[in-house]
Write an enzyme that holds these catalytic residues in place. Sequence first.
Site, PDB file in Angstrom:
ATOM      1  N   ASP A  10       0.864  -1.186   0.000  1.00  0.00           N
ATOM      2  CA  ASP A  10       0.000   0.000   0.000  1.00  0.00           C
ATOM      3  C   ASP A  10       0.901   1.237   0.000  1.00  0.00           C
ATOM      4  O   ASP A  10       1.993   1.211   0.568  1.00  0.00           O
ATOM      5  CB  ASP A  10      -0.896  -0.008   1.252  1.00  0.00           C
ATOM      6  CG  ASP A  10      -2.147   0.840   1.091  1.00  0.00           C
ATOM      7  OD1 ASP A  10      -3.251   0.284   1.177  1.00  0.00           O
ATOM      8  OD2 ASP A  10      -2.012   2.071   0.873  1.00  0.00           O
ATOM      9  N   TYR A  70     -12.522   5.222 -13.564  1.00  0.00           N
ATOM     10  CA  TYR A  70     -12.666   4.083 -12.646  1.00  0.00           C
ATOM     11  C   TYR A  70     -13.331   2.913 -13.378  1.00  0.00           C
ATOM     12  O   TYR A  70     -12.802   1.805 -13.419  1.00  0.00           O
ATOM     13  CB  TYR A  70     -13.500   4.521 -11.447  1.00  0.00           C
ATOM     14  CG  TYR A  70     -13.625   3.486 -10.360  1.00  0.00           C
ATOM     15  CD1 TYR A  70     -12.530   3.099  -9.605  1.00  0.00           C
ATOM     16  CD2 TYR A  70     -14.860   2.905 -10.060  1.00  0.00           C
ATOM     17  CE1 TYR A  70     -12.644   2.159  -8.588  1.00  0.00           C
ATOM     18  CE2 TYR A  70     -14.984   1.970  -9.039  1.00  0.00           C
ATOM     19  CZ  TYR A  70     -13.875   1.598  -8.304  1.00  0.00           C
ATOM     20  OH  TYR A  70     -13.998   0.671  -7.302  1.00  0.00           O
ATOM     21  N   TYR A 110      -5.934 -13.899 -19.456  1.00  0.00           N
ATOM     22  CA  TYR A 110      -4.991 -14.775 -18.728  1.00  0.00           C
ATOM     23  C   TYR A 110      -5.677 -16.088 -18.347  1.00  0.00           C
ATOM     24  O   TYR A 110      -5.090 -17.160 -18.437  1.00  0.00           O
ATOM     25  CB  TYR A 110      -4.515 -14.095 -17.438  1.00  0.00           C
ATOM     26  CG  TYR A 110      -3.466 -13.017 -17.591  1.00  0.00           C
ATOM     27  CD1 TYR A 110      -2.488 -13.070 -18.578  1.00  0.00           C
ATOM     28  CD2 TYR A 110      -3.412 -11.945 -16.692  1.00  0.00           C
ATOM     29  CE1 TYR A 110      -1.511 -12.084 -18.677  1.00  0.00           C
ATOM     30  CE2 TYR A 110      -2.443 -10.960 -16.783  1.00  0.00           C
ATOM     31  CZ  TYR A 110      -1.492 -11.024 -17.776  1.00  0.00           C
ATOM     32  OH  TYR A 110      -0.547 -10.061 -17.864  1.00  0.00           O
TER      33      TYR A 110
END
Length: 316
Positions: A31, A145, A159
């Site tokens: 973080d 966002y 993936y």
Amino acid sequence: MRAVVTGGAGFIGSHLVDAVLDRGWSVVVVDDFSSGLTENVTRYSDEPRFEFIEADICGDWSVEGPVDLVLNFASPASPPKFLERPLETLEVGSTGMKKVAEMAIAKGARLIQASTSEVYGEPQVHPQPEEYWGNVNPIGPRSVYDESKRYAEALLGAYHRMGLLDVGIVRIFNTYGPRLHATDGRVVSNFVHQALSGKPLSVYGTGKQTRSFCYVGDLVRGIFALADRRGEFGPVNLGNPQEITVLELAQVVGELTGVSVSLEYSDLPTDDPTQRKPDITRAQELLGWQPEVNLREGLLRTIEWFQASVLPADAV
Ligand code: UDP
């Protein structure tokens, strides 16, 4: 077992860290405190199973040793915060998310990606099931966002189909509870703080728009239910289908705080969705999950937490 939680100093991330430790696992938090709080890290300064890496996930960082599970929860998530930092929001949801996914691939770990009900935009299907493709304005202010989260789903889907990564996607609807930041700007934290400090509640637009609010403890249970289903991609909606208008929320917050609240109206932010409610059939059938804490109970716990914590000087 060892988990990495990106955004582990944030609201949802810090509750995930608690849950990882409660399972008896070790945890590594990554973080940069851009929206998280130092107290969510210092709380564990004496915990030997807790490690902290202070880094922006878009930058240079690495995790030594084996990892079993990666929970990618680093991102500004409240509308005023992602609107304040549009470029960082796009970057963390694309470059940052890709770095986290590459780390999970290198470690052979399962990844759970925090996606969002914002992928449905201004929904034309109500309630929203996972099959609904959404109605997002790709060039509106919220797109930084919404579209970065949609890109994340697209990349992780690729993936997954290529067999490179064991990944699961949770689409998180409005969440509230203890540790919501006082200055975060979301409706629940704003209303609770405003009520407790004798200010009028700030209603955007008519207040007739709806949301469905899920208690953070219920959300965390749902996230681990998907994490434990190895090989399951989802995506899975996690939210509480109890839908209410913003005006009704204001009334409930007034009642539960025991304050006779007044309302102050201002403009609705651009592209603010008119209605939102999760269809949670998939979570119920696939994970046996559903929320257990109703809005009044969850709000009472949240109000108690706000009353016990120190109000920052810049709170609304
Ligand atoms: N809202 C409001 N007053 C506030 C903050 C938000 O009326 O002080 C409204 C906002 O316009 C939206 C709803 O409450 O319609 C939920 O907003 P929030 O920012 O909590 O989350 P969103 O669902 O928009 O991501």
